[in-house]
Scaffold this active site. Sequence first.
Site, PDB file in Angstrom:
ATOM      1  N   ASP A 234       0.851  -1.192   0.000  1.00 39.66           N
ATOM      2  CA  ASP A 234       0.000   0.000   0.000  1.00 39.66           C
ATOM      3  C   ASP A 234       0.888   1.244   0.000  1.00 39.66           C
ATOM      4  O   ASP A 234       1.886   1.320   0.717  1.00 39.66           O
ATOM      5  CB  ASP A 234      -0.916  -0.006   1.241  1.00 39.66           C
TER       6      ASP A 234
ATOM      7  N   GLN B 275     -14.640   2.224   1.094  1.00 37.18           N
ATOM      8  CA  GLN B 275     -13.861   1.878  -0.100  1.00 37.18           C
ATOM      9  C   GLN B 275     -13.562   3.127  -0.917  1.00 37.18           C
ATOM     10  O   GLN B 275     -14.467   3.912  -1.215  1.00 37.18           O
ATOM     11  CB  GLN B 275     -14.645   0.874  -0.962  1.00 37.18           C
TER      12      GLN B 275
ATOM     13  N   HIS C  22     -10.208  -5.415  -3.453  1.00 39.83           N
ATOM     14  CA  HIS C  22      -8.884  -5.640  -2.867  1.00 39.83           C
ATOM     15  C   HIS C  22      -9.042  -6.035  -1.408  1.00 39.83           C
ATOM     16  O   HIS C  22      -9.974  -5.595  -0.728  1.00 39.83           O
ATOM     17  CB  HIS C  22      -7.996  -4.398  -2.981  1.00 39.83           C
TER      18      HIS C  22
HETATM   19  P1  AMP Z   1      -9.782   1.337   0.241  1.00 36.90           P
HETATM   20  O1  AMP Z   1     -10.009   2.572   1.045  1.00 36.90           O
HETATM   21  O2  AMP Z   1     -10.135   0.075   0.964  1.00 36.90           O
HETATM   22  O3  AMP Z   1     -10.430   1.415  -1.127  1.00 36.90           O
HETATM   23  O4  AMP Z   1      -8.221   1.220   0.043  1.00 36.90           O
HETATM   24  C1  AMP Z   1      -7.544   1.723  -1.046  1.00 36.90           C
HETATM   25  C2  AMP Z   1      -6.083   1.672  -0.696  1.00 36.90           C
HETATM   26  O5  AMP Z   1      -5.340   1.821  -1.884  1.00 36.90           O
HETATM   27  C3  AMP Z   1      -5.616   2.760   0.271  1.00 36.90           C
HETATM   28  O6  AMP Z   1      -5.081   2.164   1.440  1.00 36.90           O
HETATM   29  C4  AMP Z   1      -4.558   3.512  -0.524  1.00 36.90           C
HETATM   30  O7  AMP Z   1      -3.479   3.929   0.265  1.00 36.90           O
HETATM   31  C5  AMP Z   1      -4.146   2.483  -1.559  1.00 36.90           C
HETATM   32  N1  AMP Z   1      -3.609   3.018  -2.782  1.00 36.90           N
HETATM   33  C6  AMP Z   1      -4.128   4.017  -3.543  1.00 36.90           C
HETATM   34  N2  AMP Z   1      -3.356   4.226  -4.624  1.00 36.90           N
HETATM   35  C7  AMP Z   1      -2.333   3.356  -4.541  1.00 36.90           C
HETATM   36  C8  AMP Z   1      -1.187   3.084  -5.357  1.00 36.90           C
HETATM   37  N3  AMP Z   1      -0.944   3.761  -6.500  1.00 36.90           N
HETATM   38  N4  AMP Z   1      -0.335   2.100  -4.957  1.00 36.90           N
HETATM   39  C9  AMP Z   1      -0.575   1.416  -3.816  1.00 36.90           C
HETATM   40  N5  AMP Z   1      -1.630   1.618  -3.015  1.00 36.90           N
HETATM   41  C10 AMP Z   1      -2.499   2.575  -3.371  1.00 36.90           C
END
Ligand code: AMP
Length: 114
Positions: free
Chosen positions: A30, A94, A100
């Site tokens: 992440d 989300q 994910h």
């Molecule tokens: P959610 O809130 O469950 O949709 O989680 C989305 C997650 O994606 C968050 O923890 C972000 O930090 C992560 N995220 C967003 N963009 C990226 C990226 N380019 N690479 C890795 N993680 C990411």
Amino acid sequence: MSDCIFCKIIHGEIPSKKIYEDEELCAFHDVTPQSPVHFLLIPKRHIRNIMEAEMNDTALLGRLLYKAQELAVTLGCGENGARFVINCKKDGGQTVDHLHIHVLGGRYFDWPPG
Ligand code: AMP
């Protein structure tokens, strides 16, 4: 899906720190880690969220869960455990609309969440 950041990660169009990849799944750290271990494991096929998974996806979901714990053990969470989280839609918090599972470890997490 062309405007999905996780699809772009799968296709190498934006950088990521990949941990694991096979024909169906991809795992990467992440970008905003909430714990010493914090990675995301996703299906390569664009499924928007867990509620859009279909009966035909049950084997894929099983593999996703199995691989999540296997990678957690590989990254050192075997002894103390980890938190496995799937956020879904608005109330679930989300923010990226590509299914994910978060795997968070290396520290204690309280329950219930805030
Ligand atoms: P959610 O809130 O469950 O949709 O989680 C989305 C997650 O994606 C968050 O923890 C972000 O930090 C992560 N995220 C967003 N963009 C990226 C990226 N380019 N690479 C890795 N993680 C990411």
